[in-house]
Design an enzyme around this catalytic site. Structure first.
Site, PDB file in Angstrom:
ATOM      1  N   SER A 135      10.175  -1.595  11.634  1.00 44.01           N
ATOM      2  CA  SER A 135      10.002  -2.494  10.501  1.00 44.01           C
ATOM      3  C   SER A 135      10.593  -1.842   9.264  1.00 44.01           C
ATOM      4  O   SER A 135      10.641  -0.601   9.180  1.00 44.01           O
ATOM      5  CB  SER A 135       8.500  -2.731  10.298  1.00 44.01           C
ATOM      6  OG  SER A 135       8.253  -3.247   9.006  1.00 44.01           O
ATOM      7  N   TYR A 148       0.437   0.846   8.593  1.00 41.16           N
ATOM      8  CA  TYR A 148       1.470   0.300   9.490  1.00 41.16           C
ATOM      9  C   TYR A 148       2.802   0.996   9.243  1.00 41.16           C
ATOM     10  O   TYR A 148       3.500   1.385  10.192  1.00 41.16           O
ATOM     11  CB  TYR A 148       1.577  -1.199   9.228  1.00 41.16           C
ATOM     12  CG  TYR A 148       2.678  -1.924   9.965  1.00 41.16           C
ATOM     13  CD1 TYR A 148       2.491  -2.398  11.259  1.00 41.16           C
ATOM     14  CD2 TYR A 148       3.902  -2.174   9.345  1.00 41.16           C
ATOM     15  CE1 TYR A 148       3.500  -3.091  11.920  1.00 41.16           C
ATOM     16  CE2 TYR A 148       4.913  -2.864   9.993  1.00 41.16           C
ATOM     17  CZ  TYR A 148       4.707  -3.310  11.284  1.00 41.16           C
ATOM     18  OH  TYR A 148       5.705  -4.003  11.934  1.00 41.16           O
TER      19      TYR A 148
END
Ligand SMILES: NC(=O)c1ccc[n+]([C@@H]2O[C@H](COP(=O)([O-])OP(=O)(O)OC[C@H]3O[C@@H](n4cnc5c(N)ncnc54)[C@H](OP(=O)(O)O)[C@@H]3O)[C@@H](O)[C@H]2O)c1
Length: 231
Positions: A135, A148
């Site tokens: 990501s 995350y």
């Protein structure tokens, strides 16, 4: 027939990739924790091409079951580390991040992924591919994305080191970009995410990584030009 393991095939990017590969000459083993959602996701796909194995990639016995399914098909050509965890929603600031939740995110996105790679290396054929789905939060410091983002940054580093250690493999870090999925909705609770592209838009670039000859490295898959599907 090339064989792939694609984790997290019950929805989102994993589901879209499983459908694309199964329709283009691959055999695919996929998983998810929710058995019903997983079986609905693969409904209609040729059973001789798609094997759905319910389980949690965080559990060693499940990882072994995925690899055993590949072994039964004669070996593995591609391992796509797609299943991942976002962590708490709404996303907590670093100051408030519950440490138990942080450990869970790190376990799901790093420890479990390394465990699956370790389990799969013996059945991965020479020239095989490992794709770690990452990501932009691994690189950019967005408020709330500390847990995350840290987990994806760690996953990226592990994949880069694996690439350096195993020149016989192609090891990719693949950033799919923002996608209109359940995970994205959880990251932006209450927000309209209908302007985000569907996960299918990230699939051709992933297929190019799987079926092409690009060198190991980090790729933003939606910007891979000429991405097309051939096994
Ligand atoms: N959506 C975005 O905008 C975006 C952006 C950048 C990167 N990504 C990355 O892209 C990948 C796919 O994201 P997505 O948006 O498609 O996610 P998603 O819609 O939440 O789908 C995740 C899939 O993984 C499965 N899964 C989750 N945890 C699992 C576990 N422990 N064991 C086995 N299966 C598990 C889920 O099924 P169960 O819940 O039933 O297990 C589901 O099939 C992830 O790695 C994510 O971090 C997403």
């Amino acid at each position: 027939m090339p064989v792939a393991i694609v984790t997290g095939g019950s929805r989102g990017l994993g589901r879209a990739l499983v459908h694309r590969l199964a329709g283009h000459g691959w055999a695919v083993i996929t998983d998810a924790r929710d058995a019903r959602a997983l079986s609905e996701a693969v409904e209609g796909l040729p059973p001789e091409r798609v094997r759905a194995v319910t389980g949690d990639v965080g559990h060693p016995s499940h990882r072994e079951a995925l690899v055993a399914a590949a072994s039964a098909l004669g070996g593995l050509d591609a391992l796509v580390l797609n299943a991942g965890a976002l962590g708490p929603s709404p996303l907590p600031a670093v100051a408030d991040y519950p440490l138990g939740a942080l450990a869970e995110v790190l376990h799901a996105n790093v420890v479990a992924q390394v465990g699956l790679v370790q389990a799969a290396l013996d059945v991965l054929r020479p020239g095989g591919v490992v794709v770690a789905v990452t990501s932009d939060a691994a690189r950019a410091a967005y408020p709330g994305w500390g847990g995350y983002g840290a987990s994806k940054a760690a996953l990226e580093r592990v994949a880069a080191v694996l690439a350096a250690e195993r020149e016989d493999l192609r090891v990719y870090v693949a950033d799919p970009g923002d996608m209109r999925t359940a995970m994205h909705a959880a990251a932006f609770p209450g927000e309209d995410i209908s302007d985000r592209p569907p996960p299918e838009a990230s699939v051709p670039g992933l297929v190019r990584l799987l079926a092409g000859d690009l060198p190991s490295g980090r790729y933003e898959v939606r910007s891979l030009a000429g991405a097309e599907v051939s096994p």
